[in-house]
Design an enzyme around this catalytic site. Structure first.
Site, PDB file in Angstrom:
ATOM      1  N   CYS A   1      -3.249   4.941   7.249  1.00 20.73           N
ATOM      2  CA  CYS A   1      -3.517   4.329   8.554  1.00 20.73           C
ATOM      3  C   CYS A   1      -2.539   4.783   9.630  1.00 20.73           C
ATOM      4  CB  CYS A   1      -3.493   2.806   8.434  1.00 20.73           C
ATOM      5  SG  CYS A   1      -4.826   2.159   7.411  1.00 20.73           S
TER       6      CYS A   1
ATOM      7  N   HIS B   1     -14.263  -0.173   0.359  1.00 16.71           N
ATOM      8  CA  HIS B   1     -13.996   1.246   0.079  1.00 16.71           C
ATOM      9  C   HIS B   1     -12.714   1.467  -0.712  1.00 16.71           C
ATOM     10  CE1 HIS B   1     -10.825   2.562   3.064  1.00 16.71           C
ATOM     11  NE2 HIS B   1     -11.121   1.379   3.566  1.00 16.71           N
TER      12      HIS B   1
ATOM     13  N   THR C   1     -25.284  -8.857  13.004  1.00 18.57           N
ATOM     14  CA  THR C   1     -26.268  -8.629  11.953  1.00 18.57           C
ATOM     15  C   THR C   1     -25.581  -8.085  10.703  1.00 18.57           C
ATOM     16  OG1 THR C   1     -27.994  -8.180  13.576  1.00 18.57           O
ATOM     17  CG2 THR C   1     -28.379  -7.398  11.336  1.00 18.57           C
TER      18      THR C   1
ATOM     19  N   GLN D   1      -5.323  -3.847  -1.786  1.00 18.74           N
ATOM     20  CA  GLN D   1      -4.910  -2.912  -2.840  1.00 18.74           C
ATOM     21  C   GLN D   1      -4.956  -3.532  -4.231  1.00 18.74           C
ATOM     22  OE1 GLN D   1      -4.270   0.305  -2.611  1.00 18.74           O
ATOM     23  NE2 GLN D   1      -4.407   0.436  -0.386  1.00 18.74           N
TER      24      GLN D   1
ATOM     25  N   ASN E   1       0.790  -1.224   0.000  1.00 19.56           N
ATOM     26  CA  ASN E   1       0.000   0.000   0.000  1.00 19.56           C
ATOM     27  C   ASN E   1       0.825   1.277   0.000  1.00 19.56           C
ATOM     28  OD1 ASN E   1       0.511  -1.129   2.763  1.00 19.56           O
ATOM     29  ND2 ASN E   1      -0.258   0.868   3.392  1.00 19.56           N
TER      30      ASN E   1
END
Length: 378
Positions: free
Chosen positions: A322, A200, A236, A178, A149
Site C-alpha cells: 500500500c 483478495h 448495490t 492478514q 502486514n
C-alpha cells in the site's frame, strides 16, 4: 514464476473465480429489484451471508459486505467516532497499524479526536499493560490488528479481549485482513465488537470485503443512500464478488491447518538460510505469522532487491504494497526501533499454502548469486 507476495494479494481459487463468472453471467439482477432476477440475486446474497456467518461463528445480521479491508477499517473507526462522539473522543491504536487505520485516525484528530498510539517491543508486539494504562473514561475505541502486514507480528488479541471485558463501553476493533487462514477461528475472543476482512487476501476477488459488527454494538453508516445492508451500507451489493468471497473463505478455513504447516516449513527454512549471512537481518519474530518473512541485506535498498528478484521470475515486495511506491520508511520497523538505514533495505516474502519447498530452494539459489553481485558492487 514464483509468487511470494501473497500479503499484497492472493491468486483467486479457480473455484471462486468460476463462481464469480457464473453468478455475473446468470444471476446478474439487482438484489433490490422486485422481479425474478432480483429475487434470485437476493436469495444468493442471503445464502452467502449465512455461509460466511457460519464460518465466522456469528449471526447473519452481524455480517456486512464492503469493498474491502480499507473500507471496513474506515467504517469501524469513523462509524464509532460518529456514533459515540457524545460519550468521548479518545481512541487507542497500536503504532504498527495498517495505513487504513492510522490515516483514518489522523483524519479524526483534525476533527478534535484524541488518539493514543501504543508502542511495540522489538518483536512488533504491544503490551496489554500499556493498553490498560492508556484506557480512560472517555475512550470509545481500541483498534488493534491481529497480524502485522509488514513483519507478521501476532498481537495478543485474546488477552486484550479479556482486559476489555472490564470496559464494556469501549468498542474493540480488530483488523484481521492478514489473519484469514492463519487464525482459525478468525474471531478469537467474544469481546471483539468489530472485525475487518478482505477477500483478495484469502484467494477471493478484489473489491469485496467484510465488516463483522457484533449485535447491539452501534456504529454510524459510512455510506448512505438506498438503504442496502439493513440501512448500514448503502450501495448495490456486489453479488458475484460476495458469492466468490464466501466460497474462498470456506476453502481457506478448511485448508487452514495444512496450509499453515506448509507455510511455516518454508518460512523457517528461508529464515534460517538468510540468518546465516552476516550482512542480512531478519526482522520477523520467530513466533510471528507463518506466512510473512521480512528481511534486509545491508546497503541494498528494498526496491532494488525487489526488481533484482523480479528479473529472475520471483515476486517479492517491499514491506507494504500500500505504500511501496512512496519510498516511505517502513513504519512498523521504525516503531520496532530498527535503524532507518536498515529499514529502507527491508523486503517481504509472503507465502500461501500452494508455495513449495522447491520454490524456496530456487529463491535461495538466486539469493546466493545476487548476494555475491551486490557485494562486488558495494
Amino acid at each position: 514464476m514464483i509468487y511470494f507476495d501473497n500479503s499484497a494479494t492472493t491468486k483467486m481459487y479457480p473455484e471462486a473465480l468460476d463462481t464469480y463468472l457464473k453468478v455475473n453471467e446468470k444471476i446478474f439482477g439487482n438484489p433490490s429489484s422486485l422481479h425474478q432476477l432480483g429475487n434470485m440475486a437476493e436469495a444468493l446474497l442471503k445464502q452467502s451471508r449465512k455461509q460466511i456467518a457460519d464460518l465466522l461463528g456469528v449471526k447473519t445480521d452481524e455480517v456486512f459486505f464492503t469493498s474491502g479491508g480499507t473500507e471496513s477499517d474506515n467504517w469501524a473507526i469513523k462509524g464509532t467516532a460518529m456514533e459515540k462522539r457524545a460519550a468521548g473522543k479518545h481512541m487507542i491504536a497500536s503504532s504498527v497499524e495498517h495505513p487504513a487505520v492510522t490515516r483514518t485516525m489522523e483524519q479524526l484528530e483534525m476533527l478534535g479526536f484524541e488518539i493514543t498510539y501504543l508502542p511495540v517491543n522489538d518483536r512488533g508486539v504491544v503490551s496489554v499493560a500499556d493498553l490498560e494504562q492508556a484506557l480512560r473514561k472517555d475512550t470509545i475505541l481500541v483498534s488493534i490488528m491481529a497480524i502485522n502486514n509488514e513483519v507478521g507480528s501476532i498481537q495478543p488479541i485474546k488477552e486484550i479481549g479479556a482486559l476489555l471485558e472490564e470496559y464494556p463501553w469501549v468498542h474493540f476493533h480488530v483488523d484481521a485482513v492478514q489473519a484469514a487462514g492463519e487464525s482459525n477461528p478468525i474471531i478469537q475472543h467474544p469481546r471483539i465488537d468489530l472485525l475487518s476482512l478482505s477477500a483478495h487476501k484469502f484467494h477471493g476477488p478484489k473489491g469485496v470485503g467484510i465488516l463483522y459488527k457484533k449485535h447491539g454494538k452501534r456504529i454510524a453508516p459510512l455510506l448512505t443512500g438506498g438503504g442496502q445492508e439493513s440501512g448500514m451500507r448503502s450501495t448495490t451489493e456486489n453479488v458475484g464478488g460476495i458469492a466468490a468471497m464466501s466460497k474462498a473463505l470456506r476453502m481457506t478455513l478448511e485448508a487452514s491447518e495444512e496450509n499453515t504447516k506448509q507455510e511455516r516449513l518454508i518460512r523457517d527454512k528461508l529464515a534460517a538460510f538468510l540468518s546465516a549471512y552476516e550482512d542480512v537481518h531478519v526482522f520477523s519474530p520467530e513466533d510471528g505469522a507463518s506466512h510473512i518473512l521480512c528481511f534486509a541485506m545491508k546497503g541494498v535498498r528494498g526496491e532494488v532487491m525487489v526488481h533484482a528478484f523480479e528479473n529472475e521470475g520471483i515476486f517479492i515486495s517491499t514491506t507494504s504494497a500500500c505504500s511501496s511506491k512512496k519510498n516511505d520508511v517502513p513504519y512498523t520497523l521504525g516503531s520496532m526501533g530498527v535503524n532507518p538505514a536498515w529499514s529502507r533495505c527491508a523486503v517481504r516474502i509472503s507465502l500461501a499454502g500452494e508455495n513449495t519447498e522447491a520454490e524456496a530452494e530456487a529463491f535461495m539459489e538466486h539469493f546466493r548469486t545476487l548476494h555475491k553481485k551486490f557485494k562486488k558492487i558495494q
